[in-house]
Design a protein around this motif. Structure first.
Motif, mmCIF file in Angstrom:
data_model
loop_
_atom_site.group_PDB
_atom_site.id
_atom_site.type_symbol
_atom_site.label_atom_id
_atom_site.label_comp_id
_atom_site.label_asym_id
_atom_site.label_seq_id
_atom_site.Cartn_x
_atom_site.Cartn_y
_atom_site.Cartn_z
ATOM 1 N N SER A 1 19.926 -8.006 -7.355
ATOM 2 C CA SER A 1 19.304 -9.289 -7.691
ATOM 3 C C SER A 1 19.325 -9.531 -9.199
ATOM 4 C CB SER A 1 17.876 -9.349 -7.163
ATOM 5 O OG SER A 1 17.077 -8.350 -7.768
ATOM 6 N N GLN A 2 19.204 -8.470 -10.004
ATOM 7 C CA GLN A 2 19.276 -8.622 -11.459
ATOM 8 C C GLN A 2 20.661 -9.086 -11.876
ATOM 9 O OE1 GLN A 2 18.377 -4.631 -12.570
ATOM 10 N NE2 GLN A 2 16.169 -4.956 -12.643
ATOM 11 N N ILE A 3 21.670 -8.533 -11.248
ATOM 12 C CA ILE A 3 23.042 -8.879 -11.578
ATOM 13 C C ILE A 3 23.354 -10.317 -11.171
ATOM 14 C CG2 ILE A 3 25.460 -8.338 -11.111
ATOM 15 C CD1 ILE A 3 23.949 -6.396 -12.965
ATOM 16 N N GLN A 4 22.881 -10.733 -10.008
ATOM 17 C CA GLN A 4 23.132 -12.095 -9.550
ATOM 18 C C GLN A 4 22.511 -13.096 -10.520
ATOM 19 O OE1 GLN A 4 21.600 -11.880 -5.560
ATOM 20 N NE2 GLN A 4 23.610 -11.442 -4.707
ATOM 21 N N ALA A 5 21.326 -12.796 -11.028
ATOM 22 C CA ALA A 5 20.682 -13.679 -11.998
ATOM 23 C C ALA A 5 21.506 -13.740 -13.281
ATOM 24 C CB ALA A 5 19.275 -13.195 -12.301
ATOM 25 N N LYS A 6 22.045 -12.599 -13.703
ATOM 26 C CA LYS A 6 22.869 -12.557 -14.915
ATOM 27 C C LYS A 6 24.158 -13.345 -14.720
ATOM 28 C CE LYS A 6 24.285 -10.587 -18.849
ATOM 29 N NZ LYS A 6 23.718 -10.862 -20.125
ATOM 30 N N ASN B 1 23.675 -2.458 -18.383
ATOM 31 C CA ASN B 1 23.600 -2.772 -16.955
ATOM 32 C C ASN B 1 24.795 -3.611 -16.520
ATOM 33 O OD1 ASN B 1 21.219 -1.375 -16.830
ATOM 34 N ND2 ASN B 1 19.931 -3.181 -16.584
ATOM 35 N N TRP B 2 25.158 -4.583 -17.338
ATOM 36 C CA TRP B 2 26.293 -5.439 -17.005
ATOM 37 C C TRP B 2 27.579 -4.624 -16.971
ATOM 38 C CZ3 TRP B 2 27.193 -9.637 -14.574
ATOM 39 C CH2 TRP B 2 28.380 -10.316 -14.724
ATOM 40 N N ARG B 3 27.760 -3.745 -17.954
ATOM 41 C CA ARG B 3 28.943 -2.897 -18.004
ATOM 42 C C ARG B 3 29.000 -1.981 -16.783
ATOM 43 N NH1 ARG B 3 28.030 -0.269 -22.581
ATOM 44 N NH2 ARG B 3 28.374 -2.177 -23.726
ATOM 45 N N ALA B 4 27.851 -1.429 -16.387
ATOM 46 C CA ALA B 4 27.801 -0.565 -15.204
ATOM 47 C C ALA B 4 28.172 -1.350 -13.952
ATOM 48 C CB ALA B 4 26.418 0.060 -15.059
ATOM 49 N N PHE B 5 27.681 -2.579 -13.855
ATOM 50 C CA PHE B 5 28.017 -3.425 -12.713
ATOM 51 C C PHE B 5 29.515 -3.696 -12.656
ATOM 52 C CE2 PHE B 5 28.858 -7.789 -11.241
ATOM 53 C CZ PHE B 5 28.535 -7.620 -9.911
ATOM 54 N N LEU B 6 30.101 -4.018 -13.810
ATOM 55 C CA LEU B 6 31.538 -4.285 -13.848
ATOM 56 C C LEU B 6 32.343 -3.036 -13.493
ATOM 57 C CD1 LEU B 6 31.855 -6.573 -17.001
ATOM 58 C CD2 LEU B 6 31.896 -7.245 -14.581
ATOM 59 N N ASP B 7 31.866 -1.881 -13.924
ATOM 60 C CA ASP B 7 32.542 -0.631 -13.561
ATOM 61 C C ASP B 7 32.513 -0.399 -12.057
ATOM 62 O OD1 ASP B 7 33.153 -0.087 -16.200
ATOM 63 O OD2 ASP B 7 31.459 1.297 -16.494
ATOM 64 N N VAL B 8 31.378 -0.692 -11.436
ATOM 65 C CA VAL B 8 31.268 -0.535 -9.985
ATOM 66 C C VAL B 8 32.214 -1.497 -9.277
ATOM 67 C CG1 VAL B 8 29.746 -0.866 -7.986
ATOM 68 C CG2 VAL B 8 28.917 0.384 -9.979
ATOM 69 N N ARG B 9 32.245 -2.740 -9.720
ATOM 70 C CA ARG B 9 33.130 -3.729 -9.096
ATOM 71 C C ARG B 9 34.603 -3.341 -9.243
ATOM 72 N NH1 ARG B 9 30.817 -9.106 -8.210
ATOM 73 N NH2 ARG B 9 32.959 -9.644 -7.783
#
Length: 90
Positions: free
Chosen positions: A81-86, A22-30
């Motif tokens: 919201s999951q990403i912000q918590a991370k 999930n974190w990797r996917a978020f970073l890819d989106v950013r």
């Protein structure tokens, strides 16, 4: 144990693996969003037909990449919201 076999993992290891995905996917989106913004600026500042054509090509490619990463994040069920918590826990 094969790399695709999760049977040997306990739930904590599986959760960590999912969290990393999930974190990797978020970073890819950013990253894709940032590339799209740079391509937009390049298009905005392009002069001459060759630069404009190139900027359009780059903008369309960046937009398509951004959509692909968003689709992947959505498939994972990624929620802002999951990403912000991370991010706050780091």
């Amino acid at each position: 144990m094969s790399w695709w076999n999760f049977k040997g993992w306990n739930s904590k290891e599986a959760d960590r693996h999912i969290s990393e995905d999930n974190w990797r996917a978020f970073l890819d989106v950013r990253k894709a969003q940032s590339e799209w913004e740079r391509a937009y600026l390049m298009f905005d500042e392009a002069q001459g037909q060759d630069q404009i054509d190139y900027a359009i090509f780059m903008l369309e490619a960046a937009e398509r990449k951004y959509k692909i990463h968003l689709k992947h994040a959505k498939m994972l069920g990624l929620d802002r919201s999951q990403i912000q918590a991370k991010e706050q826990s780091l």
